[in-house]
Design an enzyme around this catalytic site. Structure first.
Site, short mmCIF file in Angstrom:
data_model
loop_
_atom_site.label_atom_id
_atom_site.label_comp_id
_atom_site.label_asym_id
_atom_site.label_seq_id
_atom_site.Cartn_x
_atom_site.Cartn_y
_atom_site.Cartn_z
CD GLU A 59 -19.72 17.03 10.63
OE1 GLU A 59 -19.64 18.14 10.09
OE2 GLU A 59 -20.21 16.84 11.77
CG HIS A 84 -29.46 18.76 16.22
ND1 HIS A 84 -29.94 19.23 15.01
CD2 HIS A 84 -29.07 17.47 15.98
CE1 HIS A 84 -29.83 18.28 14.10
NE2 HIS A 84 -29.30 17.21 14.66
CE LYS A 136 -26.85 20.42 13.72
NZ LYS A 136 -26.13 20.80 12.50
CB THR A 140 -23.51 12.81 19.13
OG1 THR A 140 -23.36 12.90 17.71
CG2 THR A 140 -24.84 13.42 19.55
CB CYS A 178 -30.36 15.96 11.33
SG CYS A 178 -30.64 15.03 12.85
CG HIS A 205 -24.87 17.37 11.12
ND1 HIS A 205 -26.04 18.06 10.83
CD2 HIS A 205 -25.25 16.31 11.88
CE1 HIS A 205 -27.07 17.45 11.39
NE2 HIS A 205 -26.62 16.39 12.04
CB THR A 219 -28.43 5.20 15.92
OG1 THR A 219 -28.11 3.88 16.41
CG2 THR A 219 -29.93 5.42 15.98
CG PHE A 245 -31.59 9.32 14.17
CD1 PHE A 245 -30.28 9.46 14.59
CD2 PHE A 245 -32.57 9.19 15.14
CE1 PHE A 245 -29.95 9.47 15.93
CE2 PHE A 245 -32.26 9.19 16.50
CZ PHE A 245 -30.95 9.33 16.89
#
Length: 408
Positions: free
Chosen positions: A312, A335, A330, A305, A164, A301, A270, A395
């Protein structure tokens, strides 16, 4: 001190490839998310949602001879680069082959179709599905190499494949290459194609949205009822140029890239770490010699999730404070993985130039676990700001932050 400006921009998104069309979709809060009927055959895939740029016919965009080494990822990257160079007035400039023009481009992966031939070979020993260009289409640096060959570039090449943050690192490393005197112009960006293999990566982590019956109502970045991300596709290229070089040729200066920060969590592949995410934002501010209060808007971003949005938001609030206005695009595009950093930078610059920023879409109730920020909702927000920040996280704990200054 060598300064770095943006002189051309272009891209492909699920809502089109022209800013006026994309802006119109934002105004209507229309998204590019669809139910992907073809995925019904994939019985172990829970999500059926994707955001395709299905208007873009990659197989017909260039002459067949030029397409031999291009899959969809490379074709989107080359097309975006061509349009951005045209926008910058460089498409026929001899500087392209001077050795002073380079390229940095990223994707999570190349085109996935050729992998079938390799899998078939591994299972049967038969290479009938393979050709001399199968690997070239599949490799993660397929876009950057095809861009270089297509335009005859002989300058610096930077291949970013960091999920990403592929697109945002391409921009940041291009900025550093120009500042350091290694190039006068860089073609920077990212590309990603829609493929169910990308969806299953997140599906196995229970991180995809499964609101299959209401595609226009998901994903929902920062919302308490979000249930995961939606995979999208697209590409974007920005032409970064040393300022005096741009001024000397009378180029349009759209913005200036003034700060870049990148680091990694170093703790978990993750599970994002707010402390180091915040560190990347601080690095960008330090690089730009700015204070937090100088940032007038944040392109977040915001993948929708649970862990990502929470981490973030806390990182952003720690650095910029609770009044920082923020959105995630997004919700509109899904994404786009390796392309998102470049697409979001392009559109953030467009909005900064107009002084109007799109709202978050599908954000009905901010998750109370997210940090207090000014999550823009309802409609476009008019903000007259000199500086904007665009953040992306990937990731492996890869963190990036870019700061752009409005020109004029």
């Amino acid at each position: 001190m060598r300064r770095v400006v943006v002189t051309g921009m272009a891209g492909i998104t699920p809502l089109g490839g022209e800013w006026p069309d994309i802006r119109a979709a934002f105004e209507k809060k229309r998204t590019g998310v669809q139910y992907i009927k073809d995925w019904d055959r994939l019985v172990d895939l829970r999500t059926r949602l994707g955001a395709p740029a299905d208007y873009f016919d990659h197989a017909r965009i260039f002459p067949r001879k030029k397409m031999r080494s291009m899959g969809r990822v490379a074709a989107m990257g080359v097309w975006s680069a061509q349009e951005a160079l045209t926008h910058a007035g460089l498409i026929d400039d001899p500087v392209l082959t001077s050795g002073r023009v380079g390229v940095a481009f990223g994707s999570s992966y190349g085109s996935t179709e050729p992998t079938k031939g390799f899998v078939h070979f591994m299972e049967t020993g038969e290479a009938a599905g393979l050709s001399a260009t199968s690997y070239i289409k599949m490799m993660s640096h397929t876009a950057v190499i095809n861009i270089g060959v297509f335009f005859g570039l002989t300058g610096r090449v930077i291949t970013t494949s960091s999920a990403c943050t592929s697109g945002s690192q391409a921009l940041g490393y291009s900025y550093e290459a120009i500042k350091g005197g290694h190039a006068d112009v860089m073609i920077a960006g990212g590309a990603e194609e829609l493929c169910p293999t990308m969806a299953i990566v997140f599906d196995t982590l229970f991180a995809t949205s499964c609101k299959n019956d209401t595609p226009q109502q998901t994903p929902q970045p920062y919302d308490r009822d979000r249930d995961g991300l939606v995979i999208g596709e697209g590409a974007s290229a920005l032409i970064l140029e040393e300022r005096e070089h741009a001024v000397a040729r009378g180029a349009p200066i759209l913005a200036e890239l003034v700060g870049f920060g990148t680091n990694m969590d170093g703790s978990h592949v993750t599970d994002p770490k707010p402390e180091t995410m915040a560190g990347a934002l601080k690095l960008a501010l330090q690089d730009a010699s700015l204070s937090p209060g100088d940032i007038g808007f944040v392109s977040g971003h915001g993948t929708a999730t649970v862990q990502g949005d929470i981490a973030e938001s806390h990182a952003t609030a720690e650095v910029l404070g609770p009044d920082a206005p923020i959105h995630s695009l997004k919700g509109y595009f899904g994404h786009t993985l390796g392309a998102c950093g470049a697409i979001e930078a392009w559109l953030t610059i467009e909005m900064m130039r107009e002084g109007r920023f799109a709202p978050n879409v599908n954000l009905n109730n901010v998750d109370e676990r997210c940090a207090p920020l000014d999550y823009v909702v309802d409609g476009f927000r008019s903000i007259d700001t000199e500086f904007v920040m665009s953040n992306n996280f990937a990731f492996g704990g890869v963190n990036t932050s870019l700061i752009f200054r409005r020109e004029g």
